[in-house]
Design an enzyme around this catalytic site. Structure first.
Site, PDB file in Angstrom:
ATOM      1  N   GLY A 115      19.601 100.858  -8.392  1.00 11.58           N
ATOM      2  CA  GLY A 115      18.869 101.208  -9.611  1.00 11.58           C
ATOM      3  C   GLY A 115      19.711 101.045 -10.858  1.00 11.58           C
ATOM      4  O   GLY A 115      20.940 101.228 -10.823  1.00 11.58           O
ATOM      5  N   GLU A 204      53.934 109.846  -1.293  1.00  8.37           N
ATOM      6  CA  GLU A 204      53.188 110.635  -2.278  1.00  8.37           C
ATOM      7  C   GLU A 204      54.049 110.732  -3.534  1.00  8.37           C
ATOM      8  O   GLU A 204      55.239 111.009  -3.457  1.00  8.37           O
ATOM      9  CB  GLU A 204      52.867 112.015  -1.674  1.00  8.37           C
ATOM     10  CG  GLU A 204      52.522 113.115  -2.643  1.00  8.37           C
ATOM     11  CD  GLU A 204      51.274 112.860  -3.496  1.00  8.37           C
ATOM     12  OE1 GLU A 204      50.255 112.413  -2.956  1.00  8.37           O
ATOM     13  OE2 GLU A 204      51.357 113.110  -4.716  1.00  8.37           O
ATOM     14  N   HIS A 444      37.046 142.236  16.555  1.00  6.82           N
ATOM     15  CA  HIS A 444      38.356 142.047  17.193  1.00  6.82           C
ATOM     16  C   HIS A 444      38.153 141.448  18.564  1.00  6.82           C
ATOM     17  O   HIS A 444      37.236 141.851  19.267  1.00  6.82           O
ATOM     18  CB  HIS A 444      39.061 143.408  17.313  1.00  6.82           C
ATOM     19  CG  HIS A 444      40.413 143.310  17.953  1.00  6.82           C
ATOM     20  ND1 HIS A 444      41.497 142.768  17.298  1.00  6.82           N
ATOM     21  CD2 HIS A 444      40.842 143.656  19.202  1.00  6.82           C
ATOM     22  CE1 HIS A 444      42.545 142.794  18.115  1.00  6.82           C
ATOM     23  NE2 HIS A 444      42.173 143.337  19.279  1.00  6.82           N
TER      24      HIS A 444
HETATM   25  P1  NAD Z   1      43.240 113.160  -4.165  1.00  2.00           P
HETATM   26  O1  NAD Z   1      43.133 113.239  -5.614  1.00  2.00           O
HETATM   27  O2  NAD Z   1      42.964 114.336  -3.309  1.00  2.00           O
HETATM   28  O3  NAD Z   1      44.726 112.683  -3.773  1.00  2.00           O
HETATM   29  C1  NAD Z   1      45.340 111.533  -4.288  1.00  2.00           C
HETATM   30  C2  NAD Z   1      46.826 111.666  -4.079  1.00  2.00           C
HETATM   31  O4  NAD Z   1      47.450 110.442  -4.365  1.00  2.00           O
HETATM   32  C3  NAD Z   1      47.454 112.720  -4.987  1.00  2.00           C
HETATM   33  O5  NAD Z   1      48.253 113.572  -4.215  1.00  2.00           O
HETATM   34  C4  NAD Z   1      48.274 111.872  -5.958  1.00  2.00           C
HETATM   35  O6  NAD Z   1      49.413 112.540  -6.425  1.00  2.00           O
HETATM   36  C5  NAD Z   1      48.627 110.673  -5.106  1.00  2.00           C
HETATM   37  N1  NAD Z   1      48.933 109.441  -5.824  1.00  2.00           N
HETATM   38  C6  NAD Z   1      48.303 108.945  -6.905  1.00  2.00           C
HETATM   39  N2  NAD Z   1      48.834 107.765  -7.254  1.00  2.00           N
HETATM   40  C7  NAD Z   1      49.830 107.509  -6.372  1.00  2.00           C
HETATM   41  C8  NAD Z   1      50.741 106.446  -6.195  1.00  2.00           C
HETATM   42  N3  NAD Z   1      50.751 105.397  -7.025  1.00  2.00           N
HETATM   43  N4  NAD Z   1      51.631 106.508  -5.176  1.00  2.00           N
HETATM   44  C9  NAD Z   1      51.646 107.576  -4.340  1.00  2.00           C
HETATM   45  N5  NAD Z   1      50.785 108.603  -4.456  1.00  2.00           N
HETATM   46  C10 NAD Z   1      49.891 108.569  -5.452  1.00  2.00           C
HETATM   47  O7  NAD Z   1      42.353 111.905  -3.741  1.00  2.00           O
HETATM   48  P2  NAD Z   1      41.896 111.354  -2.311  1.00  2.00           P
HETATM   49  O8  NAD Z   1      42.708 111.951  -1.212  1.00  2.00           O
HETATM   50  O9  NAD Z   1      41.875 109.871  -2.455  1.00  2.00           O
HETATM   51  O10 NAD Z   1      40.442 111.905  -2.202  1.00  2.00           O
HETATM   52  C11 NAD Z   1      39.463 111.530  -3.168  1.00  2.00           C
HETATM   53  C12 NAD Z   1      38.451 112.596  -3.394  1.00  2.00           C
HETATM   54  O11 NAD Z   1      37.673 112.781  -2.251  1.00  2.00           O
HETATM   55  C13 NAD Z   1      39.073 113.914  -3.745  1.00  2.00           C
HETATM   56  O12 NAD Z   1      38.718 114.190  -5.081  1.00  2.00           O
HETATM   57  C14 NAD Z   1      38.470 114.899  -2.825  1.00  2.00           C
HETATM   58  O13 NAD Z   1      37.820 115.890  -3.563  1.00  2.00           O
HETATM   59  C15 NAD Z   1      37.468 114.133  -1.996  1.00  2.00           C
HETATM   60  N6  NAD Z   1      37.687 114.379  -0.575  1.00  2.00           N
HETATM   61  C16 NAD Z   1      37.468 115.618  -0.078  1.00  2.00           C
HETATM   62  C17 NAD Z   1      37.680 115.866   1.263  1.00  2.00           C
HETATM   63  C18 NAD Z   1      37.444 117.229   1.803  1.00  2.00           C
HETATM   64  O14 NAD Z   1      36.782 118.020   1.139  1.00  2.00           O
HETATM   65  N7  NAD Z   1      37.971 117.557   2.962  1.00  2.00           N
HETATM   66  C19 NAD Z   1      38.151 114.872   2.103  1.00  2.00           C
HETATM   67  C20 NAD Z   1      38.363 113.624   1.571  1.00  2.00           C
HETATM   68  C21 NAD Z   1      38.121 113.389   0.224  1.00  2.00           C
END
Ligand code: NAD
Length: 468
Positions: A115, A204, A444
């Site tokens: 869309g 990270e 418990h």
């Molecule tokens: P995130 O924002 O959780 O983590 C990204 C990570 O990458 C951060 O720790 C950041 O510091 C790091 N990073 C960024 N650039 C980097 C680089 N150049 N080199 C090394 N590290 C780097 O994002 P995600 O894990 O991709 O997840 C995306 C979204 O999906 C999140 O916003 C999350 O809310 C959602 N998600 C949620 C769940 C859950 O609820 N269990 C699971 C998966 C994804």
């Protein structure tokens, strides 16, 4: 195609379908547009559900392995990747099919296609067969979600670089997997591929995993992951080249030190970006803010009074349950109900082993906001139930405002944390003080008692833990 729909919902993920279902239940005529055959969105097709299915498998494998320590030894597991992939697909198909049926039962018009707004009361939908149809609408809810972010350095290596979607397809188990980004997706998928037999290295850029979570909650996961994976903090990938069938990555760590690293696949999990491009926002005069989100009010209304935005495009946190909640608020607002988005606590869960869950304010957020807190920590080493499961490494903590005793945050690390955290969210939403939780009888022996005991800890007298 209906002549005019009262509520047009663009995007069929947990935000969009929850909004559509709620609007239909309120008696409104609803059209839901998504390019998949059924509602479900990223969460059901290539996110939450497939990842949790694989994380369940990872847990089975690890528990079977660890059972050796208590005298039960299984042979080396044989993993039939094809069958596992089919199982995951079955789960997805069943759930998305169920949502399709729920949409039909509610007499929602489901239009499969992409869309794009052409004016403030018309959405043009391009269907899979190439035909286009216009959907005139009274109100619209935009719920187009988000897309994985990438890094410039990965350009040109798309055949060897995975995003979460590719990793969840389970095409192969690479011998050496480099995970870039230690957020939700990085730690969950690193856990899956570790269990399936990959050698995993995770880089990270910040000093720790899961930057938003309190370090004491992350520590047990860190210790477990360190048992199998290599974790490099304050490190990123700065260059990439092909090496045989794989990749040679240059990693740059603290103080600029560089290291070459060979891998077969690279998983990029460096965050997600709101999906606002290609949906005709320019045609209706809406523009995302600097972070890419559409500004909305408490009813999730955009600047245009009849067009709403929910979920990942409407701000952090980008979580399915927050999107669904906003979807219901937007539908109720359209129906004229006095609803507003005003949560005190939004739970976050990382589905690793151990699971990590937190809700309300984290301890570091509370401190940063200058709130004087009293923290009750209950280590699972003191829980009978945790001991019976061999999981003494868990932790439950309650963060209470010192002046009032009000619970403002709860954090849990351990198996089942994602299930347990709901009690913390309810306590915060209901304005409970630590004593309310401490004086609620918990069954418990269960892990839920750790919440009661952490609350007792705030009051200074946990039964099974003697802290000064
Ligand atoms: P995130 O924002 O959780 O983590 C990204 C990570 O990458 C951060 O720790 C950041 O510091 C790091 N990073 C960024 N650039 C980097 C680089 N150049 N080199 C090394 N590290 C780097 O994002 P995600 O894990 O991709 O997840 C995306 C979204 O999906 C999140 O916003 C999350 O809310 C959602 N998600 C949620 C769940 C859950 O609820 N269990 C699971 C998966 C994804």
């Amino acid at each position: 195609m209906p002549s005019e729909t009262q509520v047009l919902v663009l995007g069929g993920g947990p935000g969009g379908y929850a909004a559509a279902f709620a609007a239909a239940d309120l008696g409104l005529a609803v059209t839901l547009v998504d390019d998949a055959p059924n509602p479900g969105g990223v969460c059901l097709y290539r996110g939450c559900i497939p990842s949790k299915t694989l994380l369940h498998v990872a847990r089975l494998l690890r528990e079977a392995e660890e059972a050796r320590e208590i005298g039960i030894a299984f042979g080396k597991p044989r993993i039939d990747l094809g069958k596992l992939r089919d199982h995951k697909q079955d789960v997805v198909q069943k759930l998305t099919g169920g949502l399709g049926q729920l949409a039909r039962q509610r007499k929602i018009t489901y239009v499969q296609g992409r869309g794009r707004f052409i004016d403030a009361h018309t959405l043009a939908v391009r269907k899979a067969d190439g035909s286009e149809a216009d959907v005139p609408f009274g109100n619209a809810i935009i719920a187009t979600g988000s897309l994985p972010r990438s890094l410039d350095v990965l350009t040109g290596f798309e055949d060897l670089v995975w995003d979460s979607t590719a990793a969840l397809e389970l095409r192969e188990v690479p011998k050496r997997l480099l995970v870039v980004g230690g957020g939700y997706i990085g730690v969950e998928l690193a856990s899956v591929y570790l269990a399936l037999g990959s050698e995993v290295t995770l880089v990270e850029v910040t000093p720790g995993l899961l930057p938003g979570a309190d370090p004491d909650l992350v520590r047990p996961l860190l210790q477990r992951l360190r048992g199998g994976a290599r974790l490099l903090f304050e490190t990123s990938v700065v260059a990439l080249e092909r090496q045989g069938d794989g990749l040679l990555a240059t990693l740059r760590g603290k103080d600029g030190k560089e290291e070459s690293f060979s891998c077969d696949r690279l998983l990029a999990s460096v965050g997600r970006a709101p999906q606002t491009a290609g949906i005709g926002l320019e045609a209706i005069g809406l523009r995302p803010d600097r972070q890419g989100f559409l500004p909305v009010d408490a009813q999730r209304r955009t600047r245009l009074g009849h067009i709403y935005a929910i979920g990942d495009i409407a701000g952090q946190p980008m979580l399915a349950h927050k999107a669904s909640y906003e979807g219901r608020i937007a539908a109720e607002a359209i129906a004229g109900l006095p609803s507003a988005y005003d949560p005190r606590a939004i739970p976050a869960v990382v589905f690793t082993d151990p699971e990590i869950a937190w809700t309300g304010l984290s301890e570091q957020e509370a401190t940063a906001q200058g709130i004087e807190v009293q923290v009750g920590r209950f280590p699972w080493a003191a829980s009978g139930r945790a001991a019976s499961m061999g999981r003494a490494d868990g932790l439950t903590k309650i963060i209470a405002e010192r002046a009032t005793g009000r619970v403002i945050g709860v954090g849990i690390s351990g198996p089942g944390a994602g299930e347990l955290i709901a009690e913390g969210t309810l306590a915060i939403e209901m304005g409970a003080v630590a004593e309310d939780v401490a004086r609620t009888i918990h069954p418990h022996p269960t892990l839920s008692e750790t919440i009661m005991e952490a609350a007792e800890g705030v009051l200074g007298h946990a039964t099974h833990y003697y802290g000064r």
